[in-house]
Scaffold this motif. Structure first.
Motif, mmCIF file in Angstrom:
data_model
loop_
_atom_site.group_PDB
_atom_site.id
_atom_site.type_symbol
_atom_site.label_atom_id
_atom_site.label_comp_id
_atom_site.label_asym_id
_atom_site.label_seq_id
_atom_site.Cartn_x
_atom_site.Cartn_y
_atom_site.Cartn_z
ATOM 1 N N THR A 1 0.843 -1.203 0.000
ATOM 2 C CA THR A 1 0.000 0.000 0.000
ATOM 3 C C THR A 1 0.875 1.249 0.000
ATOM 4 O OG1 THR A 1 -1.747 -1.169 1.181
ATOM 5 C CG2 THR A 1 -1.794 1.252 1.274
ATOM 6 N N TYR A 2 1.900 1.254 0.827
ATOM 7 C CA TYR A 2 2.795 2.400 0.916
ATOM 8 C C TYR A 2 3.517 2.625 -0.419
ATOM 9 C CZ TYR A 2 6.459 5.503 2.592
ATOM 10 O OH TYR A 2 7.308 6.577 2.756
ATOM 11 N N LEU A 3 4.040 1.547 -1.003
ATOM 12 C CA LEU A 3 4.749 1.674 -2.276
ATOM 13 C C LEU A 3 3.808 2.161 -3.373
ATOM 14 C CD1 LEU A 3 7.261 1.376 -4.030
ATOM 15 C CD2 LEU A 3 6.715 -1.065 -4.282
ATOM 16 N N ARG A 4 2.609 1.639 -3.413
ATOM 17 C CA ARG A 4 1.641 2.101 -4.417
ATOM 18 C C ARG A 4 1.316 3.579 -4.226
ATOM 19 N NH1 ARG A 4 -0.868 -0.657 -8.224
ATOM 20 N NH2 ARG A 4 -0.732 -2.914 -8.245
ATOM 21 N N THR A 5 1.244 4.019 -2.981
ATOM 22 C CA THR A 5 0.986 5.439 -2.722
ATOM 23 C C THR A 5 2.132 6.288 -3.242
ATOM 24 O OG1 THR A 5 -0.347 4.877 -0.783
ATOM 25 C CG2 THR A 5 0.436 7.150 -0.949
ATOM 26 N N LEU A 6 3.366 5.861 -2.992
ATOM 27 C CA LEU A 6 4.525 6.579 -3.541
ATOM 28 C C LEU A 6 4.426 6.650 -5.061
ATOM 29 C CD1 LEU A 6 7.367 7.843 -3.594
ATOM 30 C CD2 LEU A 6 8.292 5.502 -3.492
ATOM 31 N N LEU A 7 4.145 5.534 -5.692
ATOM 32 C CA LEU A 7 4.078 5.493 -7.157
ATOM 33 C C LEU A 7 2.918 6.325 -7.686
ATOM 34 C CD1 LEU A 7 4.978 1.750 -7.694
ATOM 35 C CD2 LEU A 7 6.484 3.749 -7.926
ATOM 36 N N HIS A 8 1.808 6.337 -6.960
ATOM 37 C CA HIS A 8 0.655 7.153 -7.349
ATOM 38 C C HIS A 8 1.060 8.628 -7.390
ATOM 39 C CE1 HIS A 8 -3.709 8.155 -7.421
ATOM 40 N NE2 HIS A 8 -3.258 9.261 -6.856
ATOM 41 N N GLU A 9 1.676 9.094 -6.319
ATOM 42 C CA GLU A 9 2.074 10.508 -6.266
ATOM 43 C C GLU A 9 3.166 10.800 -7.287
ATOM 44 O OE1 GLU A 9 0.029 12.319 -4.776
ATOM 45 O OE2 GLU A 9 -0.913 10.725 -3.597
ATOM 46 N N GLY B 1 -5.822 5.149 -17.602
ATOM 47 C CA GLY B 1 -4.421 5.135 -18.001
ATOM 48 C C GLY B 1 -3.496 5.503 -16.847
ATOM 49 N N PHE B 2 -3.895 6.495 -16.051
ATOM 50 C CA PHE B 2 -3.103 6.904 -14.889
ATOM 51 C C PHE B 2 -2.893 5.716 -13.950
ATOM 52 C CE2 PHE B 2 -2.667 8.325 -10.538
ATOM 53 C CZ PHE B 2 -1.754 9.357 -10.608
ATOM 54 N N PHE B 3 -3.984 5.026 -13.608
ATOM 55 C CA PHE B 3 -3.888 3.900 -12.680
ATOM 56 C C PHE B 3 -3.126 2.722 -13.302
ATOM 57 C CE2 PHE B 3 -7.596 6.195 -10.917
ATOM 58 C CZ PHE B 3 -7.055 6.477 -9.665
ATOM 59 N N GLN B 4 -3.214 2.576 -14.618
ATOM 60 C CA GLN B 4 -2.440 1.531 -15.294
ATOM 61 C C GLN B 4 -0.946 1.860 -15.267
ATOM 62 O OE1 GLN B 4 -4.465 1.506 -19.073
ATOM 63 N NE2 GLN B 4 -5.888 -0.089 -18.428
ATOM 64 N N ARG B 5 -0.605 3.150 -15.411
ATOM 65 C CA ARG B 5 0.803 3.552 -15.324
ATOM 66 C C ARG B 5 1.356 3.265 -13.926
ATOM 67 N NH1 ARG B 5 -1.468 7.707 -18.296
ATOM 68 N NH2 ARG B 5 -1.357 9.330 -16.685
ATOM 69 N N GLU B 6 0.553 3.603 -12.918
ATOM 70 C CA GLU B 6 0.952 3.313 -11.536
ATOM 71 C C GLU B 6 1.210 1.814 -11.365
ATOM 72 O OE1 GLU B 6 -1.537 2.739 -7.519
ATOM 73 O OE2 GLU B 6 -1.799 4.729 -8.405
ATOM 74 N N SER B 7 0.303 0.997 -11.854
ATOM 75 C CA SER B 7 0.461 -0.464 -11.750
ATOM 76 C C SER B 7 1.654 -0.963 -12.550
ATOM 77 C CB SER B 7 -0.812 -1.174 -12.214
ATOM 78 O OG SER B 7 -1.815 -1.031 -11.247
ATOM 79 N N SER B 8 1.902 -0.354 -13.711
ATOM 80 C CA SER B 8 3.044 -0.809 -14.517
ATOM 81 C C SER B 8 4.346 -0.588 -13.762
ATOM 82 C CB SER B 8 3.071 -0.102 -15.884
ATOM 83 O OG SER B 8 3.555 1.226 -15.795
ATOM 84 N N LEU B 9 4.471 0.528 -13.067
ATOM 85 C CA LEU B 9 5.673 0.773 -12.270
ATOM 86 C C LEU B 9 5.750 -0.206 -11.102
ATOM 87 C CD1 LEU B 9 5.713 4.684 -12.179
ATOM 88 C CD2 LEU B 9 7.231 3.175 -13.490
ATOM 89 N N PHE B 10 4.629 -0.398 -10.421
ATOM 90 C CA PHE B 10 4.602 -1.309 -9.279
ATOM 91 C C PHE B 10 5.054 -2.708 -9.683
ATOM 92 C CE2 PHE B 10 2.586 -4.425 -6.541
ATOM 93 C CZ PHE B 10 2.968 -3.981 -5.284
ATOM 94 N N HIS B 11 4.524 -3.211 -10.788
ATOM 95 C CA HIS B 11 4.836 -4.579 -11.195
ATOM 96 C C HIS B 11 6.255 -4.735 -11.743
ATOM 97 C CE1 HIS B 11 1.027 -6.148 -10.063
ATOM 98 N NE2 HIS B 11 0.399 -5.270 -10.812
ATOM 99 N N GLN B 12 6.879 -3.631 -12.135
ATOM 100 C CA GLN B 12 8.293 -3.706 -12.501
ATOM 101 C C GLN B 12 9.170 -3.765 -11.252
ATOM 102 O OE1 GLN B 12 9.438 -1.064 -16.025
ATOM 103 N NE2 GLN B 12 7.339 -0.409 -15.543
ATOM 104 N N LEU B 13 8.702 -3.108 -10.180
ATOM 105 C CA LEU B 13 9.461 -3.100 -8.924
ATOM 106 C C LEU B 13 9.175 -4.330 -8.061
ATOM 107 C CD1 LEU B 13 9.053 0.655 -7.958
ATOM 108 C CD2 LEU B 13 11.053 -0.446 -8.972
#
Length: 192
Positions: A120-128, A148-160
């Motif tokens: 949750t914390y990491l997703r919040t960082l990526l969201h901001e 698209g915004f939420f998909q970009r957030e998820s794309s970063l999360f899943h790479q990390l």
């Protein structure tokens, strides 16, 4: 698909919304090399100490900005999330003229003051951070919450934090991982 507030936007804002919605992923160079920073953040958050968490968060955020070719943000980690009858504030992105952008993250729940879950914390960082990237990488005049915004957030999360192979295969079968517009460093989206 657009969210309900789309109809309340001006025509110019709707155009920006559509531009945002058309970019589904952001690609990191060599995301595996960021694994030590992700691990350090997980460990720092687990300590419950603001200073440790802020330092680890800033190191990861700075590395992500560097990989994506944008200016770093200032970063501040705060204790207990502010809350109201509508919910809790997890994070905030502030962009003010003449100042370096600021990301603020809260690391404890409002109700029980417990340290939030790492994912949750990491997703919040990526969201901001995605708000930051909307302005500086995609060069959008506004940052809207779009699919698209939420998909970009998820794309970063899943790479990390890569998904297990079984989940990756099911996502690809649905067309999520393939044939989606994305932005990589050096391929900037221009407003028009």
């Amino acid at each position: 698909m657009t969210f309900a507030y789309f109809d309340n936007l001006s025509h110019a804002q709707q155009r920006v919304y559509r531009m945002s919605d058309s970019v589904h992923a952001l690609r990191l160079r060599e995301p595996r090399t960021l694994e030590p920073l992700v691990t350090a953040l997980r460990e720092a958050l687990a300590t419950g100490r603001v200073e440790d968490t802020e330092q680890a968060t800033a190191r990861l955020s700075d590395a992500l900005c560097e990989r994506l070719g944008v200016v770093r943000t200032r970063l501040e980690v705060l204790e207990v999330r502010p809350s109201s009858s509508t919910g809790e504030l997890h994070g905030m992105y502030t962009l003010e003229r003449g100042q370096r952008p600021l990301i603020q993250l809260w690391m404890r729940t409002a109700k029980h003051a417990r340290v939030v879950a790492f994912r949750t914390y990491l997703r919040t960082l990526l969201h901001e951070l995605c708000h930051h990237l909307d302005f500086l990488l995609l060069e959008l005049p506004s940052s809207f919450h779009t699919e698209g915004f939420f998909q970009r957030e998820s794309s970063l999360f899943h790479q990390l934090v890569p998904r297990p192979a079984r989940q990756r295969l099911s996502g690809a079968a649905k067309g999520v991982a393939e044939n989606t517009p994305d932005i990589s460093p050096g391929r900037r989206r221009r407003g028009g």
